[in-house]
Design a protein around this motif. Sequence first.
Motif, PDB file in Angstrom:
ATOM      1  N   HIS A  45      26.930 -43.741  -7.499  1.00  0.00           N
ATOM      2  CA  HIS A  45      27.822 -44.571  -7.503  1.00  0.00           C
ATOM      3  C   HIS A  45      28.746 -43.946  -6.635  1.00  0.00           C
ATOM      4  CE1 HIS A  45      30.674 -47.745  -9.235  1.00  0.00           C
ATOM      5  NE2 HIS A  45      31.826 -47.076  -9.015  1.00  0.00           N
ATOM      6  N   GLU A  46      28.921 -43.445  -6.322  1.00  0.00           N
ATOM      7  CA  GLU A  46      30.705 -42.194  -5.865  1.00  0.00           C
ATOM      8  C   GLU A  46      29.736 -42.795  -4.514  1.00  0.00           C
ATOM      9  OE1 GLU A  46      31.978 -37.835  -5.087  1.00  0.00           O
ATOM     10  OE2 GLU A  46      30.909 -37.961  -6.520  1.00  0.00           O
ATOM     11  N   LEU A  47      29.083 -42.269  -4.097  1.00  0.00           N
ATOM     12  CA  LEU A  47      27.951 -42.682  -2.942  1.00  0.00           C
ATOM     13  C   LEU A  47      28.643 -43.634  -1.433  1.00  0.00           C
ATOM     14  CD1 LEU A  47      27.361 -41.322   0.238  1.00  0.00           C
ATOM     15  CD2 LEU A  47      24.921 -42.109  -1.575  1.00  0.00           C
ATOM     16  N   GLN A  48      28.244 -44.704  -2.824  1.00  0.00           N
ATOM     17  CA  GLN A  48      28.319 -46.493  -2.758  1.00  0.00           C
ATOM     18  C   GLN A  48      29.144 -46.537  -1.975  1.00  0.00           C
ATOM     19  OE1 GLN A  48      25.315 -47.748  -2.477  1.00  0.00           O
ATOM     20  NE2 GLN A  48      27.095 -49.654  -0.929  1.00  0.00           N
ATOM     21  N   GLN A  49      30.416 -46.028  -3.011  1.00  0.00           N
ATOM     22  CA  GLN A  49      31.799 -46.844  -2.953  1.00  0.00           C
ATOM     23  C   GLN A  49      32.378 -45.774  -1.189  1.00  0.00           C
ATOM     24  OE1 GLN A  49      33.764 -44.715  -6.193  1.00  0.00           O
ATOM     25  NE2 GLN A  49      33.978 -46.459  -6.977  1.00  0.00           N
ATOM     26  N   LEU A  50      31.879 -45.061  -1.224  1.00  0.00           N
ATOM     27  CA  LEU A  50      31.711 -44.563   0.476  1.00  0.00           C
ATOM     28  C   LEU A  50      31.381 -45.458   1.214  1.00  0.00           C
ATOM     29  CD1 LEU A  50      31.988 -40.736  -0.418  1.00  0.00           C
ATOM     30  CD2 LEU A  50      33.792 -41.635   0.205  1.00  0.00           C
ATOM     31  N   ILE A  51      30.260 -45.572   1.243  1.00  0.00           N
ATOM     32  CA  ILE A  51      29.997 -46.286   2.046  1.00  0.00           C
ATOM     33  C   ILE A  51      29.979 -48.076   2.315  1.00  0.00           C
ATOM     34  CG2 ILE A  51      27.185 -48.063   2.465  1.00  0.00           C
ATOM     35  CD1 ILE A  51      25.987 -44.790   0.957  1.00  0.00           C
ATOM     36  N   ASP A  52      30.669 -48.107   0.786  1.00  0.00           N
ATOM     37  CA  ASP A  52      31.128 -49.986   0.829  1.00  0.00           C
ATOM     38  C   ASP A  52      32.399 -50.287   1.964  1.00  0.00           C
ATOM     39  OD1 ASP A  52      29.215 -51.003  -0.172  1.00  0.00           O
ATOM     40  OD2 ASP A  52      30.620 -50.600  -2.357  1.00  0.00           O
ATOM     41  N   ALA A  53      33.275 -48.767   1.812  1.00  0.00           N
ATOM     42  CA  ALA A  53      35.104 -49.150   3.048  1.00  0.00           C
ATOM     43  C   ALA A  53      34.262 -48.147   4.095  1.00  0.00           C
ATOM     44  CB  ALA A  53      35.600 -48.225   2.089  1.00  0.00           C
ATOM     45  N   ALA A  54      32.856 -48.505   4.315  1.00  0.00           N
ATOM     46  CA  ALA A  54      33.307 -47.950   5.623  1.00  0.00           C
ATOM     47  C   ALA A  54      31.825 -49.118   6.694  1.00  0.00           C
ATOM     48  CB  ALA A  54      31.964 -46.874   6.295  1.00  0.00           C
ATOM     49  N   ASP A  55      31.883 -48.618   8.430  1.00  0.00           N
ATOM     50  CA  ASP A  55      31.501 -49.539   8.662  1.00  0.00           C
ATOM     51  C   ASP A  55      29.976 -49.141   9.394  1.00  0.00           C
ATOM     52  OD1 ASP A  55      33.265 -51.794   8.964  1.00  0.00           O
ATOM     53  OD2 ASP A  55      34.384 -50.558  10.353  1.00  0.00           O
ATOM     54  N   ASP A  56      30.027 -48.482   9.153  1.00  0.00           N
ATOM     55  CA  ASP A  56      28.732 -47.000  10.888  1.00  0.00           C
ATOM     56  C   ASP A  56      28.906 -45.579   9.448  1.00  0.00           C
ATOM     57  OD1 ASP A  56      28.046 -49.150  12.468  1.00  0.00           O
ATOM     58  OD2 ASP A  56      30.126 -48.183  13.104  1.00  0.00           O
ATOM     59  N   VAL A  57      27.547 -45.439   9.321  1.00  0.00           N
ATOM     60  CA  VAL A  57      27.567 -43.457   8.957  1.00  0.00           C
ATOM     61  C   VAL A  57      25.995 -42.871   9.639  1.00  0.00           C
ATOM     62  CG1 VAL A  57      26.449 -43.028   6.923  1.00  0.00           C
ATOM     63  CG2 VAL A  57      27.049 -45.184   6.514  1.00  0.00           C
ATOM     64  N   TYR A  58      27.067 -41.678   9.751  1.00  0.00           N
ATOM     65  CA  TYR A  58      26.574 -40.838  10.592  1.00  0.00           C
ATOM     66  C   TYR A  58      26.178 -39.638   8.833  1.00  0.00           C
ATOM     67  CZ  TYR A  58      25.879 -35.946  12.500  1.00  0.00           C
ATOM     68  OH  TYR A  58      25.864 -34.731  12.850  1.00  0.00           O
ATOM     69  N   LEU A  59      24.298 -39.944   8.819  1.00  0.00           N
ATOM     70  CA  LEU A  59      24.514 -38.789   7.850  1.00  0.00           C
ATOM     71  C   LEU A  59      23.877 -37.256   8.839  1.00  0.00           C
ATOM     72  CD1 LEU A  59      23.011 -38.643   5.182  1.00  0.00           C
ATOM     73  CD2 LEU A  59      20.819 -39.413   6.104  1.00  0.00           C
ATOM     74  N   THR A  60      23.977 -36.529   8.146  1.00  0.00           N
ATOM     75  CA  THR A  60      23.030 -34.635   8.552  1.00  0.00           C
ATOM     76  C   THR A  60      23.069 -33.825   7.252  1.00  0.00           C
ATOM     77  OG1 THR A  60      24.602 -32.749   9.948  1.00  0.00           O
ATOM     78  CG2 THR A  60      25.414 -34.400   8.462  1.00  0.00           C
ATOM     79  N   ILE A  61      21.547 -33.515   7.156  1.00  0.00           N
ATOM     80  CA  ILE A  61      20.934 -32.333   5.928  1.00  0.00           C
ATOM     81  C   ILE A  61      20.888 -31.689   7.449  1.00  0.00           C
ATOM     82  CG2 ILE A  61      19.247 -32.665   4.561  1.00  0.00           C
ATOM     83  CD1 ILE A  61      18.838 -35.859   5.234  1.00  0.00           C
TER      84      ILE A  61
END
Length: 324
Positions: free
Chosen positions: A239-255
């Motif tokens: 849920h927390e991650l989804q809120q962050l994603i919803d507020a963004a236009d693009d995502v850069y993911l690093t693992i």
Amino acid sequence: MRVPFDEKVWAGRIDDGEPGDTRRIFNQVRPFEGGPAHFTEQNDGAGAMPVIVGFGSDEGVRRNQGRVGAAHAPKELRRVLAGLPAKTSITSLADVGDVVCDDGDLEGAQAELADVVSGVLARGGRPLVFGGGHEVAWGTYSGLRLHQDRVGEAADRKLLIVNFDAHFDLRQKRPANSGTPFDQIANDCATRGVPFNYACFGISDLGNTASLFAHAEALGVHYVLDTGMQEPQLPQRLHELQQLIDAADDVYLTIDLDVLPAATAPGVSAPAALGVPLSVVEAMVLRVRASGKLRAADIAEYNPALDQDKRTARAAARLAYRLL
């Protein structure tokens, strides 16, 4: 230095005598050529067909006083990924080859990686970079920004950086190393006058100094400790991650693979005493992938010389598979 696509690493078992779909990932891989026709088979909101980019670098880990060996990771990760089943969801995959840092010129290699990542994005691909140490992050991010600058997107789109990592990698010491990439990104955002939207999941309380925690707080970093990233907390984290994603236009993911427990990922520079279960990281990676906002991703810190029974490689390949 750039090393071209090597078809020899993409090999695996052939089950031609079995009924049904027996394709594996190695059957789907082809050299990256670019152009719209190259990506007609698979398109999504995050760009198009995934394109593997290797970044063979140990220099950042060496500068950060870690255990070297991650420079050999890209080829080994390809070998493990090659044998996984392609199934119907993976129709095509490209490989652009490697950027190699073998002369100590980390900054030059990162700039070269940025150029490759930018080129993949410009041709409609979605880069999936196999490091190398976590210094790969500065190169991947720089490539995404370079592309956005060229197409006039940089100032208009809100970028979210999601990092699964036991460490903040916000060290301020220079020259740059595997522990500095997100401080470099923070400085770049400040120079550009854009928000530094950095979310780090899996932070080890004992793997970061008080100074690093203070720096993260000052920069407004959104972080969750590894103790809050166990399976019972997964619904809350999603849920927390989804809120962050919803507020963004693009995502850069690093693992950074050292976010995983040492039993799952022994082949890293700094194995985790607790770590985050692979099932939790995988579920959150899938949430990012499903958002349609993923523009680029990388997987860092796999060290084949320290691995046992290819446990780390298999975990990394599983996460890479979820991003295809």
